[in-house]
Design a protein around this motif. Structure first.
Motif, mmCIF file in Angstrom:
data_model
loop_
_atom_site.group_PDB
_atom_site.id
_atom_site.type_symbol
_atom_site.label_atom_id
_atom_site.label_comp_id
_atom_site.label_asym_id
_atom_site.label_seq_id
_atom_site.Cartn_x
_atom_site.Cartn_y
_atom_site.Cartn_z
ATOM 1 N N VAL A 16 -8.870 -13.139 -5.965
ATOM 2 C CA VAL A 16 -7.517 -13.160 -5.411
ATOM 3 C C VAL A 16 -6.565 -12.333 -6.282
ATOM 4 N N GLY A 17 -6.703 -12.460 -7.606
ATOM 5 C CA GLY A 17 -5.841 -11.711 -8.517
ATOM 6 C C GLY A 17 -6.011 -10.208 -8.368
ATOM 7 N N VAL A 18 -7.264 -9.761 -8.317
ATOM 8 C CA VAL A 18 -7.515 -8.325 -8.156
ATOM 9 C C VAL A 18 -7.028 -7.840 -6.796
ATOM 10 N N ALA A 19 -7.248 -8.631 -5.742
ATOM 11 C CA ALA A 19 -6.813 -8.240 -4.400
ATOM 12 C C ALA A 19 -5.296 -8.097 -4.333
ATOM 13 N N ALA A 23 -3.881 -4.373 -3.437
ATOM 14 C CA ALA A 23 -3.404 -4.177 -2.064
ATOM 15 C C ALA A 23 -2.191 -3.251 -1.955
ATOM 16 N N PRO A 24 -1.059 -3.568 -2.608
ATOM 17 C CA PRO A 24 0.103 -2.663 -2.461
ATOM 18 C C PRO A 24 -0.151 -1.300 -3.084
ATOM 19 N N LEU A 25 -0.889 -1.268 -4.187
ATOM 20 C CA LEU A 25 -1.218 0.019 -4.809
ATOM 21 C C LEU A 25 -2.118 0.834 -3.893
ATOM 22 N N GLY A 26 -3.034 0.136 -3.212
ATOM 23 C CA GLY A 26 -3.923 0.812 -2.271
ATOM 24 C C GLY A 26 -3.166 1.465 -1.130
ATOM 25 N N CYS A 27 -2.049 0.878 -0.736
ATOM 26 C CA CYS A 27 -1.226 1.488 0.319
ATOM 27 C C CYS A 27 -0.722 2.854 -0.123
ATOM 28 N N PHE A 28 -0.259 2.946 -1.354
ATOM 29 C CA PHE A 28 0.208 4.246 -1.863
ATOM 30 C C PHE A 28 -0.947 5.226 -2.005
ATOM 31 N N VAL A 29 -2.124 4.727 -2.381
ATOM 32 C CA VAL A 29 -3.302 5.590 -2.463
ATOM 33 C C VAL A 29 -3.618 6.180 -1.090
ATOM 34 N N VAL A 30 -3.515 5.357 -0.043
ATOM 35 C CA VAL A 30 -3.769 5.825 1.324
ATOM 36 C C VAL A 30 -2.680 6.792 1.774
ATOM 37 N N TRP A 31 -1.427 6.434 1.550
ATOM 38 C CA TRP A 31 -0.316 7.289 1.981
ATOM 39 C C TRP A 31 -0.349 8.651 1.292
ATOM 40 N N ALA A 195 -12.554 1.775 -6.081
ATOM 41 C CA ALA A 195 -11.819 2.591 -5.108
ATOM 42 C C ALA A 195 -11.926 2.011 -3.704
ATOM 43 N N ALA A 196 -13.085 1.440 -3.387
ATOM 44 C CA ALA A 196 -13.263 0.833 -2.062
ATOM 45 C C ALA A 196 -12.311 -0.344 -1.873
ATOM 46 N N LEU A 197 -12.153 -1.169 -2.913
ATOM 47 C CA LEU A 197 -11.262 -2.325 -2.809
ATOM 48 C C LEU A 197 -9.797 -1.896 -2.738
ATOM 49 N N LEU A 198 -9.494 -0.730 -3.281
ATOM 50 C CA LEU A 198 -8.141 -0.187 -3.171
ATOM 51 C C LEU A 198 -7.857 0.320 -1.758
ATOM 52 N N ILE A 199 -8.820 1.051 -1.201
ATOM 53 C CA ILE A 199 -8.572 1.813 0.026
ATOM 54 C C ILE A 199 -8.823 1.006 1.298
ATOM 55 N N ILE A 200 -9.941 0.282 1.357
ATOM 56 C CA ILE A 200 -10.367 -0.323 2.632
ATOM 57 C C ILE A 200 -9.376 -1.368 3.153
ATOM 58 N N PRO A 201 -8.906 -2.345 2.350
ATOM 59 C CA PRO A 201 -7.919 -3.292 2.901
ATOM 60 C C PRO A 201 -6.644 -2.609 3.385
ATOM 61 N N ALA A 202 -6.178 -1.600 2.642
ATOM 62 C CA ALA A 202 -4.964 -0.884 3.068
ATOM 63 C C ALA A 202 -5.214 -0.129 4.368
ATOM 64 N N ALA A 203 -6.386 0.495 4.487
ATOM 65 C CA ALA A 203 -6.713 1.220 5.719
ATOM 66 C C ALA A 203 -6.850 0.268 6.899
ATOM 67 N N ALA A 204 -7.389 -0.926 6.648
ATOM 68 C CA ALA A 204 -7.524 -1.921 7.723
ATOM 69 C C ALA A 204 -6.159 -2.431 8.184
ATOM 70 N N MET A 215 2.691 -3.424 5.694
ATOM 71 C CA MET A 215 1.360 -2.891 5.402
ATOM 72 C C MET A 215 0.866 -3.429 4.063
ATOM 73 N N GLY A 216 1.767 -3.499 3.075
ATOM 74 C CA GLY A 216 1.383 -4.067 1.786
ATOM 75 C C GLY A 216 0.984 -5.519 1.901
ATOM 76 N N LEU A 217 1.744 -6.277 2.706
ATOM 77 C CA LEU A 217 1.438 -7.701 2.907
ATOM 78 C C LEU A 217 0.111 -7.876 3.632
ATOM 79 N N TYR A 218 -0.092 -7.140 4.729
ATOM 80 C CA TYR A 218 -1.339 -7.252 5.481
ATOM 81 C C TYR A 218 -2.542 -6.798 4.649
ATOM 82 N N ALA A 219 -2.333 -5.771 3.819
ATOM 83 C CA ALA A 219 -3.419 -5.313 2.943
ATOM 84 C C ALA A 219 -3.792 -6.400 1.942
ATOM 85 N N ALA A 220 -2.782 -7.103 1.422
ATOM 86 C CA ALA A 220 -3.050 -8.198 0.486
ATOM 87 C C ALA A 220 -3.844 -9.307 1.168
ATOM 88 N N ILE A 221 -3.471 -9.631 2.409
ATOM 89 C CA ILE A 221 -4.203 -10.667 3.152
ATOM 90 C C ILE A 221 -5.646 -10.233 3.394
#
Length: 268
Positions: A16-19, A23-31, A195-204, A215-221
């Motif tokens: 949970v801590g890593v997610a 999650a929000p950082l992954g959004c910026f990685v995707v953007w 990298a997968a844990l950064l990108i995939i939840p944000a992309a989903a 998007m940050g909230l949904y990526a965290a979920i």
């Protein structure tokens, strides 16, 4: 028996801590289309592990330092005659190779290399939990503080300059946050899957988010669901936990993509 005596509770809290941090950082990685940047930073961490063991340092410290050095090196060398994907490919694979070779030279040190490559969330200790959640709080606080500036510089660098925001400074903020996430995520999913844990939840989360904040909230979920679901499936079917977490995230992405296509078909 106290609450944290159970290895499954510690593993769940670590996931949970890593997610939450990723999650929000992954959004910026995707953007910003920084997927390869995340890979390069993560691969450098294995060299940090070797340095840490050689000098009897904390693995977190070594991984963080090497991830920061890699991120700064990429930022410095970009635009100097090489295409970004070429530069990242060279640096990422070189760092991983040098790290693996350096580990092989360590004498008298027992090291489970697979645990660092693919994670060993079930072996998370109380001290590891402190590092993971400390890193997560630091990343979330940094992004909360710089959210508006980061978002503006991501969407339109020219607009950022006009608003008195330095996009290069915001890039450095992202670089530092990414290095921290890499360092704390090694224990959970390993350097090859960070990298997968950064990108995939944000992309989903992207097809369902009307605003960047959502998007940050949904990526965290999605990230938390992937961590907890992967942990449960791994325990039930005796599969590697880190890869199983990523498989659950990939499944969520597949479902999200299918739902998005159906919605577009109905609306069209």
């Amino acid at each position: 028996m106290t609450f944290l005596d159970s290895f499954l509770i510690r593993a769940a809290l670590a996931g949970v801590g890593v997610a939450l941090a990723a999650a929000p950082l992954g959004c910026f990685v995707v953007w910003r289309r920084m997927a390869y940047f995340g890979d390069a930073t993560a691969h450098a961490a294995i060299l940090g592990v070797a340095v840490s063991l050689a000098f009897s340092m904390s693995v977190f410290t070594g991984a963080l330092v090497m991830a920061l050095i890699m991120a700064i090196a990429v930022s410095t060398l970009s635009g100097r005659g090489y295409a970004m994907d070429t530069l990242l490919g060279v640096l990422a694979h070189s760092a991983l190779a040098f790290g693996l070779v350096a580990v092989s030279f360590l004498q008298g040190v027992r090291i489970d290399l697979m645990a660092y490559l693919f994670g060993d969330i079930l072996a998370v200790s109380r001290a590891d939990l402190g590092v993971i959640w400390g890193g997560a709080v630091l990343v979330l606080a940094l992004l909360w503080w710089r959210w508006s500036a980061l978002l503006t510089s991501t969407l339109n660098p020219d607009l950022a300059y006009a608003a008195g925001i330095d996009p290069k400074r915001e890039q450095l903020v992202l670089t530092m946050a990414l290095a921290v996430v890499v360092a704390v995520a090694i224990k959970v999913v390993g350097v090859l899957l960070i990298a997968a844990l950064l990108i995939i939840p944000a992309a989903a989360a992207r097809p369902f988010a009307a605003t960047p904040e959502r998007m940050g909230l949904y990526a965290a979920i999605a990230g938390i669901g992937s961590a907890l679901g992967g942990l449960q499936l791994s325990f039930a079917y005796d599969t590697p936990t880190g890869p199983t977490i990523v498989c659950v995230a990939a499944g969520l992405f597949a479902v999200a993509s299918l739902v998005s296509m159906v919605r577009r078909g109905v609306q069209g």
